[in-house]
Design an enzyme around this catalytic site. Structure first.
Site, short mmCIF file in Angstrom:
data_model
loop_
_atom_site.label_atom_id
_atom_site.label_comp_id
_atom_site.label_asym_id
_atom_site.label_seq_id
_atom_site.Cartn_x
_atom_site.Cartn_y
_atom_site.Cartn_z
N ASP A 27 0.84 -1.20 0.00
CA ASP A 27 0.00 0.00 0.00
C ASP A 27 0.88 1.25 0.00
O ASP A 27 1.74 1.41 0.88
CB ASP A 27 -0.88 -0.03 1.27
CG ASP A 27 -2.10 0.85 1.16
OD1 ASP A 27 -2.21 1.58 0.15
OD2 ASP A 27 -2.94 0.81 2.06
N ASP A 28 0.68 2.11 -0.98
CA ASP A 28 1.42 3.40 -1.02
C ASP A 28 2.94 3.22 -1.13
O ASP A 28 3.67 4.13 -0.74
CB ASP A 28 1.15 4.23 0.25
CG ASP A 28 -0.19 4.94 0.25
OD1 ASP A 28 -1.01 4.67 -0.65
OD2 ASP A 28 -0.41 5.76 1.17
N CYS A 63 -5.90 4.96 -3.60
CA CYS A 63 -6.11 3.56 -3.19
C CYS A 63 -7.30 2.86 -3.83
O CYS A 63 -7.14 1.92 -4.60
CB CYS A 63 -6.28 3.46 -1.68
SG CYS A 63 -4.82 3.99 -0.78
N ASP A 298 -0.05 -0.43 -4.96
CA ASP A 298 -1.24 0.13 -5.62
C ASP A 298 -0.97 1.45 -6.34
O ASP A 298 -1.64 1.81 -7.28
CB ASP A 298 -2.45 0.23 -4.66
CG ASP A 298 -2.18 1.04 -3.41
OD1 ASP A 298 -1.02 1.48 -3.19
OD2 ASP A 298 -3.13 1.25 -2.63
#
Ligand SMILES: *[C@@H]1O[C@H](CO)[C@@H](O)[C@H](O)[C@H]1NC(C)=O
Ligand SMILES: *[C@@H]1O[C@H](CO)[C@@H](O)[C@H](O)[C@H]1NC(C)=O
Ligand SMILES: *[C@@H]1O[C@H](CO)[C@@H](O)[C@H](O)[C@H]1NC(C)=O
Ligand SMILES: *[C@@H]1O[C@H](CO)[C@@H](O)[C@H](O)[C@H]1NC(C)=O
Length: 499
Positions: A27-28, A63, A298
């Site tokens: 994530d990120d 996201c 993502d």
């Protein structure tokens, strides 16, 4: 005749032996700011044994919409998940009825795959108005979905539709819990019978940037990289949100950027351990040779670029570029591929890896041919980047501005806003032979345009659309409109450039 049929059945059984697929999604996690640096084992075990795509992009830098693209292989405007809220399509009824049913998981399950998902899914997953924790997305046999957005402690999971609350004990660290579920899944030997799909989606390196206790302070003294675009005051050639004061972030904010950078790396150490455990388990089970392992994020992230404290949501490479590593049967070892690839390619690639017989039409393309034969033609690809700016909730205490049109403007971060309602843009990215360009149009009052030649200006310091230097100077709006329409019809956007 019977013998012949038996022979045929035997041969096809061997030929159709289904490879397994493991997909680790972070994530990120950026790649431009050294996001892969702390992942020593991942680099050795996936990149060293497979392929690194050096030009991998998210088609939307946020996201929920990006995850919807990853699941369906569709652009944002085609999967209709426009932002991270329920009313923006994130995990809403439209998504559940019309798109979630067509994720790559459903197709693999139809082929007899055992399927497993653990971790962050879509930001509104588990919300009461989205069916609560009882909602298990179709296609998944084993379901360990995180309710809501990424966190590391004090969270709720849906385990096969049952609610499970976790606290903040050391054993509750989410990445470790996901690892344990993943290994439990692999330990069910029956999943090895007919191919399996295992997806683990970690909270790292997302806010609130909480490392596991054993990884605290592992990167003391490390600072965010001072790239040429670090804390550079955005001039008139950047869109208005970046031009909000202060141009240069003060020392206090820069210190916060540095500690956030360190904590992000620390959160990734647990991901590195997860990757190692999964690979060792696959090896133990004797199936590593026959398993594709994909590692990606993502979207990217920024820390200090153009005086923005941190976040994503901008059309620059630091927010768009992602790490992307793949190993597996038939894929050469330790190879870098510069060919541009996208988040929307993940679903078609997984379908291709599983040899799904009737493939649906998706916006992305399978990467399997490129993975098996990395040389070949020079890059020639045009694609869209889309983003819909977000506004604040009516209560905007965290904001320095009494204005719901801007979002996430915290005092401790010099009141520099992360987003605004009209931070809405569409871009065309073009790779062809030696060309590497991005052309963006914002839906703000100025219809602001930014155009970068990334070949000569990799840090996007010079907006060629400003001050008469631009090279695409004809009908920008026409071109973008055409691209959007073609993309909607799932047709090539190449012709739009002949307008
Ligand atoms: C979840 O459901 C699957 C499929 O029915 C089952 O095999 C598995 O044991 C369940 N997992 C847990 C943790 O209950
Ligand atoms: C978890 O929740 C408890 C109870 O609300 C709280 O005291 C604790 O600080 C929380 N822990 C973390 C890491 O947020
Ligand atoms: C798996 O890899 C090992 C080591 O490279 C090799 O010796 C073995 O033949 C492979 N097995 C299969 C089924 O491909
Ligand atoms: C998300 O999108 C919806 C639909 O366009 C919009 O009404 C809503 O304000 C957006 N949410 C945010 C936080 O901007």
């Amino acid at each position: 005749m019977l013998l012949f049929i038996l022979l045929l059945l035997h041969t096809s059984a061997v030929l159709c032996g289904k490879p397994n697929i493991v997909f680790i999604l972070t994530d990120d996690q950026d790649v431009e700011l050294g996001g892969l640096t702390p992942l020593e084992k991942t680099k050795e075990l996936i990149a060293g044994k497979g392929v690194t795509f050096t030009n991998a992009f998210a088609t939307t830098p946020i996201c929920c919409p990006s995850r919807a693209s990853i699941l369906t292989g569709l652009y944002l405007h085609n999967h209709e998940t426009y932002n991270n809220s329920l009313n923006g399509g994130c995990s809403d009824g439209n998504w559940q009825n019309n798109f979630e049913t067509k994720s790559y998981a459903s197709y693999l399950k139809n082929e007899g795959y055992a399927t497993f998902y653990a971790g962050k899914y879509l930001n509104q997953y588990g919300h009461k108005q989205a069916g609560g924790t009882e909602h298990v997305p179709p296609g998944w046999d084993w379901w360990v979905g995180l309710v809501g957005n990424s966190v590391y402690y004090n969270y709720t999971l849906s385990v096969n539709g049952s609610k499970l609350r976790k606290g903040d004990g050391e054993d509750d660290y989410l990445t470790d819990v996901l690892k344990k579920y993943g290994l439990d899944f692999l330990n069910q030997k029956s999943v090895l019978n007919n191919g399996f799909l295992m997806v683990i989606s970690t909270p790292s390196a997302h806010d609130p940037f909480t490392p596991a206790v054993r990884h605290q302070n592992k990167f003391l003294g490390v600072k965010a990289p001072r790239l040429p675009n670090f804390n550079i005051p955005p001039g008139k050639e950047k869109h208005w949100l970046l031009r909000l004061p202060p141009g240069v972030l003060p020392e206090g904010t820069v210190n916060l950027i540095d500690s956030t950078f360190r904590h992000r790396w620390e959160t990734l150490l647990s991901v590195d351990e997860l990757v190692e455990s999964v690979i060792l388990k696959l090896e133990d089970l004797g199936v590593l040779n026959d398993t594709f392992v994909i590692f990606a994020s993502d979207h990217g992230f920024h820390l200090g670029q153009f005086g923005l404290p941190w976040d994503k949501r901008q059309p620059y490479d630091f927010d768009l570029k992602i790490p992307f590593l793949v190993r597996g049967p038939g894929i050469p070892e330790d190879v870098k591929i510069p060919h541009p690839i996208l988040t929307i390619d993940i679903a078609p690639t997984i379908l291709d890896m599983a040899n799904v017989s009737s493939k649906p039409k998706m916006d992305g393309q399978s990467l399997l041919p490129k993975l098996k034969n990395p040389g070949g033609d020079p890059p020639d690809r045009l694609f869209l980047i889309e983003y819909r700016g977000e506004q604040s909730e009516p209560k905007y205490e965290e904001n320095c501005y009494e204005d719901v049109n801007v979002k996430l403007c915290a005092k401790e971060l010099s009141c520099k806003c992360f987003d605004s309602k009209n931070n809405t843009f569409a871009c065309i990215r073009r790779f062809k032979d030696d060309v590497n360009e991005i052309f963006c149009k914002f839906e703000d009052d100025e219809r602001f345009t930014e155009f970068y030649d990334l070949k000569s200006d990799p840090y996007q310091l010079h907006n060629l659309a400003f001050g008469g230097e631009r090279r695409i100077d004809s009908n920008d709006d026409e071109i973008l409109k055409c691209c959007k329409e073609k993309a909607k019809e799932k047709k090539s956007i190449d012709d739009c450039f002949k307008i």
